[in-house]
Every structure is written in structure tokens, then in C-alpha cells.
Design a protein around this motif. Structure first.
Motif, short mmCIF file in Angstrom:
data_model
loop_
_atom_site.label_atom_id
_atom_site.label_comp_id
_atom_site.label_asym_id
_atom_site.label_seq_id
_atom_site.Cartn_x
_atom_site.Cartn_y
_atom_site.Cartn_z
N LYS A 35 0.85 -1.19 0.00
CA LYS A 35 0.00 0.00 0.00
C LYS A 35 0.89 1.25 0.00
CE LYS A 35 -4.07 -1.88 -0.02
NZ LYS A 35 -4.86 -2.10 1.19
N PRO A 36 0.35 2.41 -0.36
CA PRO A 36 1.16 3.62 -0.43
C PRO A 36 1.87 3.93 0.90
CG PRO A 36 -0.89 3.97 -1.58
CD PRO A 36 -1.02 2.64 -0.89
N LEU A 37 3.13 4.33 0.78
CA LEU A 37 3.96 4.63 1.94
C LEU A 37 4.75 5.90 1.68
CD1 LEU A 37 5.35 3.87 4.67
CD2 LEU A 37 7.02 2.59 3.31
N ILE A 38 4.76 6.79 2.66
CA ILE A 38 5.63 7.97 2.62
C ILE A 38 6.66 7.82 3.74
CG2 ILE A 38 5.77 10.46 2.93
CD1 ILE A 38 2.99 10.70 1.75
N THR A 39 7.93 7.97 3.39
CA THR A 39 9.03 7.86 4.34
C THR A 39 9.70 9.22 4.51
OG1 THR A 39 9.50 5.53 3.87
CG2 THR A 39 11.31 6.84 4.75
N LEU A 40 9.98 9.58 5.78
CA LEU A 40 10.72 10.80 6.11
C LEU A 40 11.96 10.42 6.90
CD1 LEU A 40 7.76 12.79 7.72
CD2 LEU A 40 8.53 13.02 5.37
N HIS A 41 13.06 11.14 6.65
CA HIS A 41 14.26 10.89 7.44
C HIS A 41 15.12 12.15 7.41
CE1 HIS A 41 16.58 7.30 9.14
NE2 HIS A 41 17.32 8.36 9.43
N GLY A 96 8.20 0.89 -6.25
CA GLY A 96 8.50 2.31 -6.19
C GLY A 96 7.31 3.20 -6.46
N PHE A 97 6.35 2.72 -7.26
CA PHE A 97 5.17 3.54 -7.56
C PHE A 97 4.29 3.74 -6.33
CE2 PHE A 97 3.90 -0.83 -7.92
CZ PHE A 97 2.56 -0.88 -7.55
N LEU A 98 4.53 2.95 -5.27
CA LEU A 98 3.78 3.08 -4.01
C LEU A 98 4.52 3.90 -2.96
CD1 LEU A 98 2.48 -0.60 -3.56
CD2 LEU A 98 1.11 1.41 -4.19
N HIS A 99 5.65 4.46 -3.32
CA HIS A 99 6.52 5.04 -2.30
C HIS A 99 6.91 6.48 -2.64
CE1 HIS A 99 10.44 4.71 0.27
NE2 HIS A 99 9.41 4.91 1.05
N ARG A 100 6.95 7.31 -1.62
CA ARG A 100 7.58 8.62 -1.68
C ARG A 100 8.55 8.71 -0.51
NH1 ARG A 100 6.21 8.83 -6.10
NH2 ARG A 100 5.08 10.47 -7.23
N PRO A 111 1.89 12.79 -4.26
CA PRO A 111 2.68 13.81 -3.54
C PRO A 111 3.85 14.28 -4.38
CG PRO A 111 2.27 11.84 -2.19
CD PRO A 111 1.89 11.49 -3.59
N PRO A 112 4.53 15.34 -3.94
CA PRO A 112 5.74 15.79 -4.66
C PRO A 112 6.73 14.65 -4.83
CG PRO A 112 5.12 17.39 -2.99
CD PRO A 112 4.22 16.20 -2.79
N ALA A 113 7.54 14.74 -5.84
CA ALA A 113 8.52 13.70 -6.12
C ALA A 113 9.47 13.51 -4.94
CB ALA A 113 9.31 14.06 -7.38
N SER A 114 9.96 12.31 -4.81
CA SER A 114 10.93 12.01 -3.76
C SER A 114 12.19 12.86 -3.95
CB SER A 114 11.31 10.53 -3.79
OG SER A 114 10.19 9.71 -3.59
N GLY A 115 12.82 13.19 -2.85
CA GLY A 115 14.05 13.97 -2.93
C GLY A 115 14.36 14.62 -1.61
N GLY A 172 11.43 20.46 -5.31
CA GLY A 172 11.88 21.15 -6.51
C GLY A 172 11.81 20.31 -7.75
N LYS A 173 11.18 19.13 -7.64
CA LYS A 173 11.04 18.24 -8.79
C LYS A 173 9.57 18.12 -9.14
CE LYS A 173 14.88 15.32 -7.21
NZ LYS A 173 15.24 13.92 -6.81
N ALA A 174 9.30 17.82 -10.38
CA ALA A 174 7.92 17.56 -10.79
C ALA A 174 7.51 16.20 -10.29
CB ALA A 174 7.81 17.60 -12.31
N PRO A 175 6.27 16.05 -9.78
CA PRO A 175 5.80 14.74 -9.32
C PRO A 175 5.86 13.72 -10.45
CG PRO A 175 4.30 16.47 -8.62
CD PRO A 175 5.24 17.10 -9.58
N GLY A 176 6.32 12.54 -10.11
CA GLY A 176 6.38 11.45 -11.07
C GLY A 176 5.53 10.29 -10.66
N VAL A 177 5.68 9.17 -11.31
CA VAL A 177 4.87 8.01 -10.98
C VAL A 177 5.61 7.04 -10.09
CG1 VAL A 177 3.51 8.18 -13.08
CG2 VAL A 177 5.61 6.85 -13.12
N SER A 178 6.86 7.31 -9.80
CA SER A 178 7.62 6.44 -8.91
C SER A 178 8.67 7.26 -8.21
CB SER A 178 8.27 5.29 -9.69
OG SER A 178 9.31 5.78 -10.50
N SER A 179 9.27 6.65 -7.17
CA SER A 179 10.36 7.33 -6.49
C SER A 179 11.65 7.06 -7.21
CB SER A 179 10.44 6.91 -5.03
OG SER A 179 9.98 5.64 -4.79
#
Length: 490
Positions: free
Chosen positions: A376-382, A408-412, A457-461, A483-490
Motif C-alpha cells: 500500500k502507499p507509503l511515505i518515508t521521512l528521514h 517504487g510507484f507506491l513510495h515517496r 505527492p511531490p517527487a521524492s528527494g 523542486g522536482k515535478a511529481p512522477g509516478v515512482s520514487s
């Protein structure tokens, strides 16, 4: 301690029955009962009919305030341990001092515990593990947020960082102590890894029980169930979405601990810090080489000002108690090693070398290991300045695992510039760090939008730290724009 009955019988919880400022009602039950139909509307409706499936004991209260703006006032600490509706000692040090406290959330709180044989949690004077808290607001938005606890803390540890905000948004909220607590958590279970494996089972158990209890109160199950948490609880988010994605709609992982049988894991890099840091701190001819060794072990450049605190508080203790949980044979009959032993001391954790340990150690880690196969969709912060779980040895690796697993399509994944492992250090080092709590709030909102509208969400970075922000702004706002355009994967 004896092994938890839930560890030996994962379906034990299913044997139950079917499915703050003013304290206005209180019920205490030790046996399940059948809920009778009643009007779900009104303040604390159906209080006396609610039963948490599988709970050995539950205590339900009608509160005028479910957030810490009220729950601090409706409890106290006495000789039998904390007996109220939150415990400030449990969440001390996890959030910045300027974090706003929401209020205006009346509803029902249920405290209780599931069957267990370990006794490290003293809350309510129960001396019983597998304790949980479940909060159900009168004005419900249809959702449920579930959390484990960071470190080895108890069930109220997320009350400021997570529960206050999601309750104010209308979510029901449930948290577990993970089935064992405290610095001797490794005594629970029979085999290496048992105590940590129980953490995962207890989150699964509570999620199922909370969903059923919510259906009793509101006459329908949650329309969405989200899982979140920080540090060890972030690990639990990852594990749940890998192993029980059917229970959740998505999750937010806040610097989760990474366990991999072949590394990296904390048993790899903490001994390196214990060896190199004293040489660095002593100065002299070897200091610069020791600093390079710290960086090579993963501790980021620019985090040097955090090293004295982490050496004193975290590195030695964390290495010893988690090594005892997963490799108790390393120091024989000694329990959790010798604190701050010098290199060369027999069975010293400073000299621990995970790579050369017997295969059974990696087998113990494999029991709790992550795979990256989230469902399922997951957002990771560190935080980029995390000096306990260095980002290059943890979430950078986990993000790669997710991609390599084809998920990767499930992850930011957002690397938060200037963030460190514990938000209270922002107050100790003003102007040098930023808190992750508001970034978690923003990520949670981004996950909601992702699930509700499909808007990614915004692209990973890396999320840059803007200069010149005051402490109140930093504690309460965070943009995830990379600062990146949202994509379909991280």
C-alpha cells in the motif's frame, strides 16, 4: 520473562466476543459482552456497550478532551504508576517545545490490555504488557490511525507527535506498547528476536481489534485505516505494509529502523561509532582519521556537534540492548554487555562485529527483517543529520529496497535537510536543526490526498531547509516540495 501467549498463539485475540478536562463516565470490564444497538449520535454514545475484541481488561472513559490539552489534566502519577489518560513522561523529548497543541475533541477513550505474560508496563498500576489506548472522537471523520511506539516506550508515546493532530482532524486513534517495554525488553520471549517479533504481532492485533470496536460505536467500520510512527514505530509501519497490506490503506514512516539479515543494520554501524568516537573526541594525531571512520560508518558530515550527546545517551545503550535481543550469546551469561567498555575488553560491544557472528544471529535478524515489498502507499521521512540511525544506512537503503522490489510507484521518500532523530534536540541546538514533526503532519496530509483523489505527492528527494525561519514556524510548518515535478515512482 515468559513468552507472551500472543507470540505462541497469534490468533488468541480472535477468541473474544463479536464484534481530557472532565470525566463524566467510567466503566471497567474484564469480560466481553454483546453490544446492544443504540443511537450512535451524541457525546460518548454507546460507551457502556463497547468491547475491544480479545482484550483481557478494558477501562472506558467519556472525556471532554481527547488531546493532551485535556488528557494531561485527567490523570495523575501515584505509587501504583501512571493512572491517567496520557503520560507526559512517555512522550517527553519527542517533539519541539513550540509545537502547537490542538483542542476541542470530546469523545471516548478506552485503555486496556490483551493477554500477555510480561509485566514491564506499570501504567495504571496494572504491571501488565500488551497495553493499548483507543480514542474515538464524537465528531468522527470515518478514519482510523494506528501506531506502535518509538524506542521502548509505552502506549502514550505518540500523543503529542501524532495523536493530538489526527484526533483534531476527526480520526479515531489506537496505539500499543508493542508487548514489552523498557531497557530490559529483551528479557521477553524465549528465542532471540522474539521480543521484536511480538511488536509486529501486537500492531496487527490492535488494528483488527480497533476496527471492530469502532464499528460498534459508529455502526460502520473505518472507511480508511492508516498506520504511522517514528523510529521503531516507523519500522512497524514498513513491516505492516509489507506483511498485512490488507489491513491498511497506507502509512507514513518517520525514520523507521532498518533490519536486514545481511546488513546494514544498527549492529553494523554502532560498534564502529563506539570505537572511533572516543579517539575523535580525545583530539590529537588520530582525531582526523577517527572522524573519517565515523563518516565511513554512515554518520553524516555536519553532524559532529551531535556526536557527544549520542555517545552519552544513545549509541552504547542501543547497541547493547538490541545486541542482547538478537545475539545474547556474544557476552555469555552477562546481560546486555558492559557499559562503555574499552576496546580489547572481553565480550565488549565496542568490538562487536556483526559480519563475523554465527549464522544463527543473522537468522534471528531475518525473523524481523524488511523486504521493501510494500503493498500500500507509503511515505518515508528521514533527517539528513540523524546521528542515531544514519540516513545513508537506513532510509536511503530502504527506498532502494522498495524500488528493487518493484514497488517504487507506491513510495515517496523525503530526506529532510537539517532533521535529526529526536526533535527535542532542535531546542537544545537552536538554529542548527529542524524538527520532523511538522514534516510528518504535511506527509500525512499528502498521503490523505493521494488516497482520496489519486493526486500524487511531490517527487521524492531532499527537502531543503530555508534559512531565517523562527522556531515557532519551524515547529509547525513544513513543505515537502523537493523542486522536482511529481512522477509516478520514487
Amino acid at each position: 520473562m515468559r513468552r507472551s501467549p500472543f507470540r505462541s498463539s497469534p490468533r488468541l485475540w480472535r477468541r473474544g466476543a463479536p464484534t481530557a478536562l472532565a470525566l463524566t463516565a467510567l466503566t471497567l470490564t474484564t469480560a466481553p459482552a454483546t453490544a446492544a444497538p443504540t443511537d450512535p449520535g451524541g457525546h460518548c454514545a454507546r460507551l457502556t456497550h463497547l468491547r475491544v475484541p480479545g482484550a483481557e481488561l478494558q477501562q472506558a472513559a467519556c472525556l471532554d478532551e481527547l488531546t493532551t490539552a485535556g488528557t494531561v489534566a485527567t490523570g495523575h502519577t501515584g505509587h501504583t504508576g501512571h493512572t491517567g489518560h496520557t503520560d507526559p513522561a512517555d512522550w517527553a523529548g519527542l517533539t519541539p517545545k513550540d509545537l502547537a497543541v490542538p483542542s476541542g475533541v470530546p469523545g471516548i477513550q478506552i485503555d486496556g490490555y490483551f493477554p500477555d505474560t510480561s509485566t514491564t508496563n506499570t501504567n495504571h498500576g496494572w504491571n501488565h504488557d500488551a497495553q493499548f489506548v483507543l480514542r474515538m472522537p464524537d465528531r468522527w471523520n470515518g478514519g482510523l490511525v494506528v501506531a506502535g511506539t518509538p524506542g521502548n516506550r509505552e502506549q502514550y508515546a505518540n500523543d503529542r507527535a501524532v495523536a493530538d493532530r489526527v484526533l483534531a482532524q476527526g480520526y479515531a486513534y489506537a496505539a500499543t506498547d508493542k508487548g514489552n517495554t523498557g531497557l530490559a525488553f529483551h528479557r521477553d520471549g524465549k528465542a532471540p528476536g522474539d521480543a521484536i517479533a511480538e511488536w509486529n504481532d501486537r500492531v496487527t492485533q490492535l488494528t483488527r481489534a480497533a476496527r471492530a470496536t469502532i464499528a460498534q460505536r459508529y455502526h460502520r467500520p473505518p472507511s480508511r485505516t492508516l498506520v504511522t510512527g517514528l523510529s521503531n514505530a516507523g519500522y512497524l509501519v514498513r513491516w505492516q505494509l509489507e506483511n498485512h497490506p490488507e489491513l491498511y490503506d497506507g502509512g507514513v514512516d518517520w525514520e523507521g529502523t532498518l533490519w536486514r539479515a545481511d546488513g546494514p543494520n544498527l549492529l553494523d554501524f554502532l560498534p564502529k561509532a563506539l570505537r572511533a568516537y572516543p579517539v575523535y573526541a580525545a583530539g590529537g594525531d588520530g582525531a582526523e582519521e577517527a572522524r573519517r571512520q565515523m563518516h565511513a560508518a554512515g554518520f553524516p558530515e555536519g553532524s559532529e556537534f551531535l556526536w557527544p550527546y549520542h555517545h552519552k545517551v544513545y549509541w552504547d545503550l542501543t547497541q547493547r540492548i538490541y545486541r542482547e535481543e538478537l545475539d545474547p550469546g556474544f557476552d555469555g551469561a552477562t546481560e546486555a554487555g558492559t557499559p562503555y567498555c574499552a576496546t580489547g575488553t572481553p565480550a565488549c560491544d565496542t568490538d562487536y562485529d556483526y559480519a563475523t557472528r554465527p549464522d544463527e544471529v543473522r537468522q534471528a535478524v531475518a525473523r524481523i527483517a524488511l523486504t521493501g515489498r510494500i503493498g500500500k502507499p507509503l511515505i518515508t521521512l528521514h533527517g539528513t543529520l540523524d546521528a542515531l540511525l544514519p540516513i545513508s544506512q537506513d532510509s536511503d537503503v530502504y527506498a532502494r529496497m522498495v524500488r528493487e522490489a518493484g514497488r517504487g510507484f507506491l513510495h515517496r521518500y523525503y530526506r529532510i535537510e537539517g532533521g535529526t532523530h529526536t526533535d527535542s534536540l532542535v531546542d537544545a541546538f537552536p538554529g542548527r536543526l529542524r524538527p520532523l514533526t511538522p514534516c510528518h503532519h504535511t506527509a500525512f496530509t499528502a498521503l490523505e490526498n493521494w488516497l482520496r483523489t489519486g493526486h500524487r505527492p511531490p517527487a521524492s528527494g531532499t527537502v531543503a531547509l530555508r534559512a531565517g525561519q523562527d522556531s515557532v514556524t519551524l515547529a509547525n510548518s513544513c513543505s515537502l516540495d523537493t523542486g522536482k515535478a511529481p512522477g509516478v515512482s520514487s
